[in-house]
Design an enzyme around this catalytic site. Structure first.
Site, PDB file in Angstrom:
ATOM      1  N   ARG A 281      11.035  -6.860  12.869  1.00 57.01           N
ATOM      2  CA  ARG A 281      10.532  -7.152  14.206  1.00 57.01           C
ATOM      3  C   ARG A 281      10.970  -8.533  14.683  1.00 57.01           C
ATOM      4  O   ARG A 281      11.039  -8.793  15.886  1.00 57.01           O
ATOM      5  CB  ARG A 281       9.004  -7.039  14.238  1.00 57.01           C
ATOM      6  CG  ARG A 281       8.451  -7.260  15.643  1.00 57.01           C
ATOM      7  CD  ARG A 281       7.006  -6.854  15.811  1.00 57.01           C
ATOM      8  NE  ARG A 281       6.571  -7.090  17.172  1.00 57.01           N
ATOM      9  CZ  ARG A 281       5.423  -6.683  17.685  1.00 57.01           C
ATOM     10  NH1 ARG A 281       4.563  -6.015  16.931  1.00 57.01           N
ATOM     11  NH2 ARG A 281       5.100  -6.930  18.934  1.00 57.01           N
TER      12      ARG A 281
ATOM     13  N   HIS B  68      11.655 -21.182  23.688  1.00 59.63           N
ATOM     14  CA  HIS B  68      10.326 -21.789  23.698  1.00 59.63           C
ATOM     15  C   HIS B  68      10.415 -23.312  23.726  1.00 59.63           C
ATOM     16  O   HIS B  68       9.578 -23.981  24.341  1.00 59.63           O
ATOM     17  CB  HIS B  68       9.524 -21.330  22.485  1.00 59.63           C
ATOM     18  CG  HIS B  68       9.007 -19.938  22.601  1.00 59.63           C
ATOM     19  ND1 HIS B  68       8.422 -19.266  21.551  1.00 59.63           N
ATOM     20  CD2 HIS B  68       8.972 -19.063  23.646  1.00 59.63           C
ATOM     21  CE1 HIS B  68       8.052 -18.055  21.939  1.00 59.63           C
ATOM     22  NE2 HIS B  68       8.389 -17.913  23.208  1.00 59.63           N
TER      23      HIS B  68
ATOM     24  N   HIS C 231      14.309 -16.762  21.586  1.00 60.19           N
ATOM     25  CA  HIS C 231      12.982 -17.335  21.786  1.00 60.19           C
ATOM     26  C   HIS C 231      12.798 -18.689  21.110  1.00 60.19           C
ATOM     27  O   HIS C 231      12.046 -19.532  21.599  1.00 60.19           O
ATOM     28  CB  HIS C 231      11.908 -16.357  21.306  1.00 60.19           C
ATOM     29  CG  HIS C 231      11.705 -15.184  22.217  1.00 60.19           C
ATOM     30  ND1 HIS C 231      12.702 -14.257  22.470  1.00 60.19           N
ATOM     31  CD2 HIS C 231      10.638 -14.783  22.945  1.00 60.19           C
ATOM     32  CE1 HIS C 231      12.245 -13.341  23.311  1.00 60.19           C
ATOM     33  NE2 HIS C 231      11.008 -13.637  23.611  1.00 60.19           N
TER      34      HIS C 231
ATOM     35  N   LYS D 110      12.154  -1.142  21.558  1.00 56.13           N
ATOM     36  CA  LYS D 110      11.065  -1.967  21.028  1.00 56.13           C
ATOM     37  C   LYS D 110      10.067  -1.119  20.257  1.00 56.13           C
ATOM     38  O   LYS D 110       9.576  -1.538  19.203  1.00 56.13           O
ATOM     39  CB  LYS D 110      10.364  -2.725  22.150  1.00 56.13           C
ATOM     40  CG  LYS D 110       9.283  -3.657  21.600  1.00 56.13           C
ATOM     41  CD  LYS D 110       8.836  -4.726  22.552  1.00 56.13           C
ATOM     42  CE  LYS D 110       7.924  -5.715  21.840  1.00 56.13           C
ATOM     43  NZ  LYS D 110       7.454  -6.801  22.727  1.00 56.13           N
TER      44      LYS D 110
ATOM     45  N   HIS E  21       9.729 -17.741  31.722  1.00 61.41           N
ATOM     46  CA  HIS E  21       9.930 -17.313  30.328  1.00 61.41           C
ATOM     47  C   HIS E  21      11.231 -16.530  30.159  1.00 61.41           C
ATOM     48  O   HIS E  21      12.007 -16.784  29.225  1.00 61.41           O
ATOM     49  CB  HIS E  21       8.746 -16.459  29.863  1.00 61.41           C
ATOM     50  CG  HIS E  21       8.935 -15.890  28.490  1.00 61.41           C
ATOM     51  ND1 HIS E  21       9.009 -16.669  27.351  1.00 61.41           N
ATOM     52  CD2 HIS E  21       9.099 -14.603  28.068  1.00 61.41           C
ATOM     53  CE1 HIS E  21       9.198 -15.897  26.295  1.00 61.41           C
ATOM     54  NE2 HIS E  21       9.252 -14.644  26.705  1.00 61.41           N
TER      55      HIS E  21
ATOM     56  N   ASN F  61      12.849 -11.556  18.634  1.00 67.84           N
ATOM     57  CA  ASN F  61      12.692 -12.950  19.071  1.00 67.84           C
ATOM     58  C   ASN F  61      14.023 -13.615  19.404  1.00 67.84           C
ATOM     59  O   ASN F  61      14.070 -14.844  19.555  1.00 67.84           O
ATOM     60  CB  ASN F  61      11.978 -13.761  17.972  1.00 67.84           C
ATOM     61  CG  ASN F  61      10.560 -13.299  17.749  1.00 67.84           C
ATOM     62  OD1 ASN F  61       9.850 -12.957  18.687  1.00 67.84           O
ATOM     63  ND2 ASN F  61      10.138 -13.268  16.493  1.00 67.84           N
TER      64      ASN F  61
ATOM     65  N   ARG G 265     -15.690  -8.341  18.499  1.00 67.52           N
ATOM     66  CA  ARG G 265     -14.837  -8.036  17.348  1.00 67.52           C
ATOM     67  C   ARG G 265     -13.832  -6.918  17.629  1.00 67.52           C
ATOM     68  O   ARG G 265     -13.347  -6.259  16.705  1.00 67.52           O
ATOM     69  CB  ARG G 265     -15.672  -7.708  16.105  1.00 67.52           C
ATOM     70  CG  ARG G 265     -16.528  -8.880  15.623  1.00 67.52           C
ATOM     71  CD  ARG G 265     -17.038  -8.624  14.214  1.00 67.52           C
ATOM     72  NE  ARG G 265     -17.770  -9.796  13.738  1.00 67.52           N
ATOM     73  CZ  ARG G 265     -19.095  -9.902  13.734  1.00 67.52           C
ATOM     74  NH1 ARG G 265     -19.829  -8.895  14.198  1.00 67.52           N
ATOM     75  NH2 ARG G 265     -19.686 -10.976  13.273  1.00 67.52           N
TER      76      ARG G 265
ATOM     77  N   LYS H 276       1.361  -7.776  20.585  1.00 69.15           N
ATOM     78  CA  LYS H 276       1.269  -9.226  20.436  1.00 69.15           C
ATOM     79  C   LYS H 276       0.460  -9.793  21.601  1.00 69.15           C
ATOM     80  O   LYS H 276       0.797  -9.556  22.772  1.00 69.15           O
ATOM     81  CB  LYS H 276       2.651  -9.870  20.409  1.00 69.15           C
ATOM     82  CG  LYS H 276       3.357  -9.779  19.074  1.00 69.15           C
ATOM     83  CD  LYS H 276       4.628 -10.610  19.098  1.00 69.15           C
ATOM     84  CE  LYS H 276       5.299 -10.646  17.750  1.00 69.15           C
ATOM     85  NZ  LYS H 276       6.535 -11.469  17.768  1.00 69.15           N
TER      86      LYS H 276
ATOM     87  N   GLU I  82       5.734  -8.169  11.707  1.00 71.23           N
ATOM     88  CA  GLU I  82       6.841  -9.038  11.303  1.00 71.23           C
ATOM     89  C   GLU I  82       6.793  -9.386   9.824  1.00 71.23           C
ATOM     90  O   GLU I  82       7.097 -10.508   9.422  1.00 71.23           O
ATOM     91  CB  GLU I  82       6.868 -10.326  12.145  1.00 71.23           C
ATOM     92  CG  GLU I  82       7.339 -10.112  13.558  1.00 71.23           C
ATOM     93  CD  GLU I  82       7.515 -11.411  14.342  1.00 71.23           C
ATOM     94  OE1 GLU I  82       7.518 -12.490  13.730  1.00 71.23           O
ATOM     95  OE2 GLU I  82       7.627 -11.339  15.564  1.00 71.23           O
TER      96      GLU I  82
ATOM     97  N   GLU J 240      15.297  -9.891  29.263  1.00 72.40           N
ATOM     98  CA  GLU J 240      14.745  -9.168  28.113  1.00 72.40           C
ATOM     99  C   GLU J 240      15.410  -7.804  27.955  1.00 72.40           C
ATOM    100  O   GLU J 240      15.490  -7.273  26.842  1.00 72.40           O
ATOM    101  CB  GLU J 240      13.232  -9.017  28.255  1.00 72.40           C
ATOM    102  CG  GLU J 240      12.449 -10.326  28.203  1.00 72.40           C
ATOM    103  CD  GLU J 240      12.228 -10.830  26.777  1.00 72.40           C
ATOM    104  OE1 GLU J 240      12.777 -10.228  25.823  1.00 72.40           O
ATOM    105  OE2 GLU J 240      11.514 -11.830  26.621  1.00 72.40           O
TER     106      GLU J 240
END
Length: 364
Positions: A240, A251, A247, A225, A265, A244, A119, A141, A235, A183
């Site tokens: 935030r 993606h 992206h 960032k 990527h 992206n 957990r 993330k 987000e 990036e």
């Protein structure tokens, strides 16, 4: 040393940036060594090129090592299960710290494993690629990929510390360095025209390994960032989401190329950013000149700025079908990061996907 703080109240943590930091690893990680031991997870490539330096820098702190295959396919259910089983076998406890020592794949996978193991266990990011240093290691993330798409299964789980040593980039293949640079450029495109100007002037220095330019690129990107994450960790406000940029298109390109080495990527983000600016120009939102300027700089830096350069020849309909699985989909609508100009990115929630498909067909 440059220190940047990700401000999240009691969960705030430092990002430390300094050449030669691996040689001082024991100074920064010793407090996490329960019973004199740390557990590091890395991949085969990093184990061969960088693990000896980390081990030496720990100055006698015992290190349990888990070495995983390199590549995007490691971000999978099967590897997540294998990793968590191995961490349990090692007796990892919630008070321990797991070291994610590698690029974005390792950071994402290890962070997710740490978030669900017992957990929630603590972990430290030690990124070894430019892309991971300026983006994925910061902000919490974590995720794995599923058959339907990239990063669809994951969690927000902040690290306790990020250690960035620019010297490790010396062993990075040029293609990987260029992918990470995409990036870096993104932070200028989002809300910082002056930084995009800096990239146009000094991008070649970063890509050639100039130490001063590399540290400046990393520190500026990380600071940008950290500021955005501190304002909108999950987000919820939309702030935030600006990170992206590129992206949503990117993606879809990655999915079409099978999340493989055909398109890295960072390369997908570069092409996606160029597409986002050209789509914005096609919609009358930004000038054709700005869109062309973005595409030219990316292409000049050795990055794909068109579908052909990204080795994608799918129809617009096929690419939009990939977008339908995007985790940002809300009420059947997919928010897009578009631009009114360089440094003027905004979140658009009323984009017609049929229009996107027609645009992509035109791009072919």
């Amino acid at each position: 040393m440059k220190d940047v703080i990700v401000g999240l109240g009691e969960r705030s943590y430092p990002i430390r940036i300094e050449a030669g930091l691996l040689a001082q690893a024991g100074d920064h990680l010793g407090r996490f060594a329960r019973g004199g031991r740390l557990v590091v997870v890395t991949d085969e490539n990093v184990a061969a090129s960088q693990l000896p330096a980390l081990t030496a820098g720990l100055r006698g702190i015992a290190l349990e090592t888990i070495v995983l295959p390199a590549g995007e396919s490691t971000k999978s259910w099967a590897m997540l299960e294998s990793l968590t089983d191995r961490l349990i076998d090692l007796g990892v406890e919630r008070s321990d710290r797991i070291l994610a020592f590698g690029g974005g794949v390792i950071g994402d996978l290890v962070g997710f494993a740490a978030s669900i193991l017992k957990r929630g266990c603590g972990f430290v990011q030690i990124p070894t690629t430019l892309l991971a240093q300026v983006d994925s290691s910061v902000g919490g993330k974590t995720a794995i990929n599923s058959a339907a798409g990239k990063n669809l299964v994951g969690s927000f789980h902040q690290p306790d510390l990020v250690l960035i040593d620019p010297d490790v980039l010396a062993t990075l293949p040029p293609r990987e360095l260029r992918a990470g640079y995409a990036e870096v450029v993104k932070y200028g495109l989002i809300d910082d025209l002056a930084f995009f100007d800096w990239c146009e002037a000094h991008g070649d220095d970063v890509l050639s390994g100039d130490a001063e330019a590399t540290v400046e690129a990393i520190a500026h990107s990380v600071s940008a960032k950290a500021r955005i994450v501190g304002e909108d960790e999950r987000e919820t406000s939309g702030r935030r989401a600006l990170l992206n940029l590129g992206h949503t298109f990117g993606h879809a390109l990655e999915a079409e190329t099978g999340f493989s080495d055909v398109l890295l990527h960072g390369e997908a983000v570069a092409c996606g950013s160029a597409l986002a600016f050209r789509f914005s120009a096609a919609q009358g939102l930004c000038s054709q000149e700005d869109a062309a300027r973005v595409g030219f700089h990316l292409a000049r830096s050795g990055l794909p700025a068109t579908l052909a350069e990204a080795h994608v020849d799918a129809s617009g309909e096929a690419l939009v079908a990939h977008m339908a699985h995007d985790k940002k989909m809300e009420g059947g609508k997919l928010p897009f990061l578009l631009a009114r100009g360089i440094g003027e990115t905004f979140l658009a929630k009323d984009v017609d996907l049929a229009e996107v498909a027609r645009f992509l067909d035109g791009e072919r």
